[in-house]
Design a protein around this motif. Structure first.
Motif, mmCIF file in Angstrom:
data_model
loop_
_atom_site.group_PDB
_atom_site.id
_atom_site.type_symbol
_atom_site.label_atom_id
_atom_site.label_comp_id
_atom_site.label_asym_id
_atom_site.label_seq_id
_atom_site.Cartn_x
_atom_site.Cartn_y
_atom_site.Cartn_z
ATOM 1 N N ARG A 52 61.076 76.504 -51.624
ATOM 2 C CA ARG A 52 61.743 76.529 -50.158
ATOM 3 C C ARG A 52 60.807 76.972 -49.196
ATOM 4 O O ARG A 52 59.942 77.724 -49.392
ATOM 5 N N HIS A 79 64.025 77.454 -44.041
ATOM 6 C CA HIS A 79 65.048 77.175 -45.261
ATOM 7 C C HIS A 79 65.160 75.950 -45.933
ATOM 8 O O HIS A 79 66.202 75.821 -46.710
ATOM 9 N N HIS A 135 57.384 78.309 -50.609
ATOM 10 C CA HIS A 135 57.461 79.427 -51.522
ATOM 11 C C HIS A 135 58.184 78.901 -52.699
ATOM 12 O O HIS A 135 59.318 78.549 -52.613
ATOM 13 N N ALA A 168 76.839 83.552 -45.913
ATOM 14 C CA ALA A 168 77.495 84.390 -47.071
ATOM 15 C C ALA A 168 77.395 85.908 -46.717
ATOM 16 O O ALA A 168 78.203 86.405 -46.956
ATOM 17 N N GLN A 171 75.437 81.385 -52.389
ATOM 18 C CA GLN A 171 76.396 82.570 -52.527
ATOM 19 C C GLN A 171 76.684 82.877 -54.167
ATOM 20 O O GLN A 171 76.760 83.752 -54.668
ATOM 21 N N THR A 189 60.288 79.099 -46.201
ATOM 22 C CA THR A 189 60.383 80.283 -45.536
ATOM 23 C C THR A 189 60.822 80.547 -44.039
ATOM 24 O O THR A 189 61.374 81.034 -43.417
ATOM 25 N N VAL A 190 60.091 79.416 -43.581
ATOM 26 C CA VAL A 190 60.248 79.417 -42.065
ATOM 27 C C VAL A 190 61.567 78.466 -41.791
ATOM 28 O O VAL A 190 62.082 78.732 -40.715
ATOM 29 N N TYR A 224 68.651 86.363 -56.246
ATOM 30 C CA TYR A 224 67.265 85.944 -55.633
ATOM 31 C C TYR A 224 66.347 86.925 -56.697
ATOM 32 O O TYR A 224 66.816 88.175 -56.586
ATOM 33 N N TRP A 239 65.627 81.905 -58.791
ATOM 34 C CA TRP A 239 66.974 82.134 -58.281
ATOM 35 C C TRP A 239 67.657 82.071 -59.670
ATOM 36 O O TRP A 239 67.433 81.339 -60.628
ATOM 37 N N ASN A 279 64.227 93.336 -51.913
ATOM 38 C CA ASN A 279 65.541 92.833 -51.575
ATOM 39 C C ASN A 279 66.687 93.773 -51.811
ATOM 40 O O ASN A 279 68.008 93.599 -51.278
ATOM 41 N N ASN A 326 72.154 83.095 -43.202
ATOM 42 C CA ASN A 326 73.391 82.234 -43.876
ATOM 43 C C ASN A 326 74.715 83.042 -43.807
ATOM 44 O O ASN A 326 74.850 84.260 -43.589
ATOM 45 N N ARG A 363 66.977 83.706 -38.675
ATOM 46 C CA ARG A 363 68.518 83.546 -38.716
ATOM 47 C C ARG A 363 68.704 83.319 -40.207
ATOM 48 O O ARG A 363 67.974 83.124 -41.286
ATOM 49 N N GLU A 383 60.061 80.105 -55.811
ATOM 50 C CA GLU A 383 60.904 81.389 -55.863
ATOM 51 C C GLU A 383 61.745 81.453 -57.157
ATOM 52 O O GLU A 383 62.515 80.304 -57.294
ATOM 53 N N GLY A 409 68.564 88.703 -48.448
ATOM 54 C CA GLY A 409 68.224 88.991 -49.612
ATOM 55 C C GLY A 409 66.930 87.863 -50.264
ATOM 56 O O GLY A 409 66.750 87.947 -51.543
ATOM 57 N N TYR A 410 66.342 87.009 -49.408
ATOM 58 C CA TYR A 410 65.401 86.051 -50.117
ATOM 59 C C TYR A 410 64.346 86.181 -48.831
ATOM 60 O O TYR A 410 64.630 86.571 -47.556
ATOM 61 N N ASN A 411 63.229 85.863 -49.094
ATOM 62 C CA ASN A 411 62.188 85.797 -48.338
ATOM 63 C C ASN A 411 62.346 84.747 -47.246
ATOM 64 O O ASN A 411 62.779 83.438 -47.271
ATOM 65 N N SER A 412 62.161 85.205 -45.938
ATOM 66 C CA SER A 412 62.496 84.345 -44.778
ATOM 67 C C SER A 412 61.521 84.753 -43.522
ATOM 68 O O SER A 412 61.418 85.986 -43.283
ATOM 69 N N TYR A 413 61.279 83.617 -42.848
ATOM 70 C CA TYR A 413 60.444 83.948 -41.623
ATOM 71 C C TYR A 413 61.366 83.197 -40.519
ATOM 72 O O TYR A 413 60.651 82.974 -39.541
ATOM 73 N N ALA A 414 62.675 82.929 -40.642
ATOM 74 C CA ALA A 414 63.305 82.015 -39.954
ATOM 75 C C ALA A 414 64.110 82.571 -38.810
ATOM 76 O O ALA A 414 64.518 81.826 -37.923
ATOM 77 N N GLU A 450 79.792 86.722 -43.910
ATOM 78 C CA GLU A 450 81.148 87.018 -44.534
ATOM 79 C C GLU A 450 81.158 88.540 -45.213
ATOM 80 O O GLU A 450 82.310 89.349 -45.029
#
Lengths: 416, 85
Positions: free
Chosen positions: B68, B73, B50, A309, B14, B70-71, B18, B54, A414, A307, A305, B52, A298-303, A312
């Motif tokens: 944050r 975290h 980035h 949450a 959690q 984005t590559v 976002y 929250w 998202n 989390n 991997r 952003e 639900g958040y921007n990511s290029y990782a 679960e």
């Protein structure tokens, strides 16, 4: 060598020494008619159909890693065509039809298994929504059956039918849906494209575009410049990054989607099952592991991997649906970077720059689309016009307001 | 991932919702349609730092601007969105 019982027997007698690599690991030529950026399922399928259907064989696929190392190797291998909206159904149904003939077409065992896809419903309102979806599918000639609780029970007796919060009342069944072997799809298209003369160039990252004014004339890569009359971008997950090299901003955010595999068990789940009250889908691989997933993080990511949450949340969905899996252990989990588009639907179109074409925005549904995306993107590149099945996937629909929003949540990537 | 809320301290992701890119600015209502198309639909979507938005819904209910990567975290910092930049 064409794969058949004869090639297997011949090699058995020859000590398995007659096998050849399934495709050439090519070094790039200075120029091609078409360069496809991205050696995933979509890019390789595009190259294959360019050569096969349109006779354009002077084609290179350039891939920054090894082919199939991105989302083609990170999905949950589900194929289906149970969509609702007019712009989507013909496209995904064409994809399903291509899946049904893929192994004969490619002479490669892609392990397409039409073991059915069942979307469960848990309320009267959801039943009505699924009836509408099923009717839309049938009006387009797609198979769909609305089944009741007892029919679900006969298929999947171990589900928690009397869950106090989300009792299972039935489901929408597409029997032709199922799974395929993701790596074999990549390898099959690579081998078939290579046999038609397509160059597959691995470890070749695109670092820029060659341009002549507003016309793209090739790509700069880590293996040097490659000129091309036409360049197709097919790099979902990284579409914004590659498009930015050409100065384009896209209606896309990159997000991480996780998937999971459990330890192997004896056959339990016959097809693909999705939970209607949360986001959870599950099938069982031929090795016996349960393959499942749910929401994006639900958040921007290029990782690549995610989390805990979401881990679960996905497992809670699984427990609400089938408590029997509660004692099983998760063997592996991984994340893939997906192009979340602003309406949840993909883009197959010409870009604003001449000679540059775009296949992007697949959200988390790109795998099932692989054959049709390749088919339609090849058509768009070869003929400079949209294929009838992908005509709705225009880049300018965000300007004109012709959005294809299956979930109806608006421009919030998202939530799609 | 934990977000360093300026009011509550370091909290699990959690607890937050976002929204997205914090650099977007709503165009003037008389701006041409193209400006609204850019604002509503187009994103930089960078690989790297980035800014952003929250919302700390399970905490102090403040909107935050989080920086944050984005590559990786990694979170470089967070401040209240209502504070002037």
């Amino acid at each position: 060598m064409t794969y058949s019982i004869f090639s297997v027997v011949t090699n058995a007698f020859a000590g398995q020494k007659l096998w050849r690599p399934a495709w050439r690991d090519a070094t790039p030529k200075p120029a091609y008619d078409v360069v496809i950026v991205g050696g995933g399922g979509h890019g390789l399928a595009t190259a294959y159909y360019l050569a096969k259907v349109h006779g354009i064989r002077n084609v290179a696929v350039v891939e920054k890693g090894w082919i199939g190392s991105g989302n083609a190797g990170r999905n949950t291998t589900i194929i289906r065509s149970n969509y609702l909206l007019p712009g989507n159904i013909p496209f995904y149904e064409w994809s399903m039809k291509l899946w049904e003939g893929l192994e004969q077409e490619l002479n490669y065992n892609a392990m397409v298994s039409q073991r059915s896809v069942l979307n469960l419903y848990h309320s009267d309102a959801q039943r009505d929504a699924y009836a509408r979806r099923g009717n839309a599918m049938r009006l387009h000639g797609v198979d769909a059956e609305l089944i009741d609780r007892e029919q679900v029970r006969s298929m999947l007796p171990f589900l928690d039918f009397d869950n106090a919060r989300f009792p299972i009342k039935g489901g929408l069944l597409q029997k032709r849906g199922g799974t395929a072997r993701h790596d074999a799809v990549v390898w099959g298209y690579a081998r078939a494209a290579d046999r038609l003369g397509v160059d597959i160039v691995q470890n070749c990252e695109v670092t820029g575009f060659l341009r002549d004014g507003d016309r793209i004339t090739g790509v700069e890569t880590t293996q040097g410049p490659i000129r091309a009359a036409k360049v197709g971008i097919s790099v979902a997950g990284s579409s914004s990054r590659v498009a930015a090299l050409a100065g384009l901003r896209l209606p896309i955010e990159s997000h991480v989607l996780q998937a999971f595999v459990s330890e192997g068990i004896k056959p339990l789940i016959p097809g693909v099952v999705t939970f209607g009250a949360g986001h959870f889908y599950i099938s069982q691989s031929d090795k016996g592991g349960l393959v499942f997933g749910g929401d994006i993080d639900g958040y921007n990511s290029y990782a690549q991997r995610g989390n805990l949450a979401v881990v679960e949340d996905v497992c809670e969905g699984g427990m609400a649906l089938m408590p029997a899996i509660g004692r099983m252990r998760i063997l592996r989990s991984w994340g893939g970077i997906v192009d979340m588009s602003m309406d949840g639907s993909p883009i197959i179109d010409r870009s604003p720059l001449d000679g540059l074409y775009l296949n992007a925005g697949w959200c988390y549904g790109g795998f099932k689309a692989t054959p049709a995306a390749g088919w339609c993107f090849a058509h768009t590149i070869a003929r400079d016009e949209p294929h009838e099945f992908s005509a709705a996937y225009r880049l300018d629909r965000f300007v004109t307001g012709h959005l294809i929003d299956e979930k109806g949540v608006g421009a919030q990537p998202n939530l799609h | 991932m934990r977000i360093p809320c300026p009011y509550c301290g370091s909290r699990d992701v959690q607890e937050f919702s976002y929204l997205g890119d914090a650099n977007l600015r709503r165009p003037d209502h008389e701006a041409p349609e193209a400006a609204f198309h850019d604002y509503v639909y187009l994103r930089d979507n960078p690989a790297g730092p980035h800014r952003e938005l929250w919302y700390h819904g399970s905490g102090c209910r403040n909107w935050l601007v989080v920086t944050r990567n984005t590559v990786t975290h990694d979170i470089a910092g967070a401040r209240f969105a209502k504070e002037p930049t």
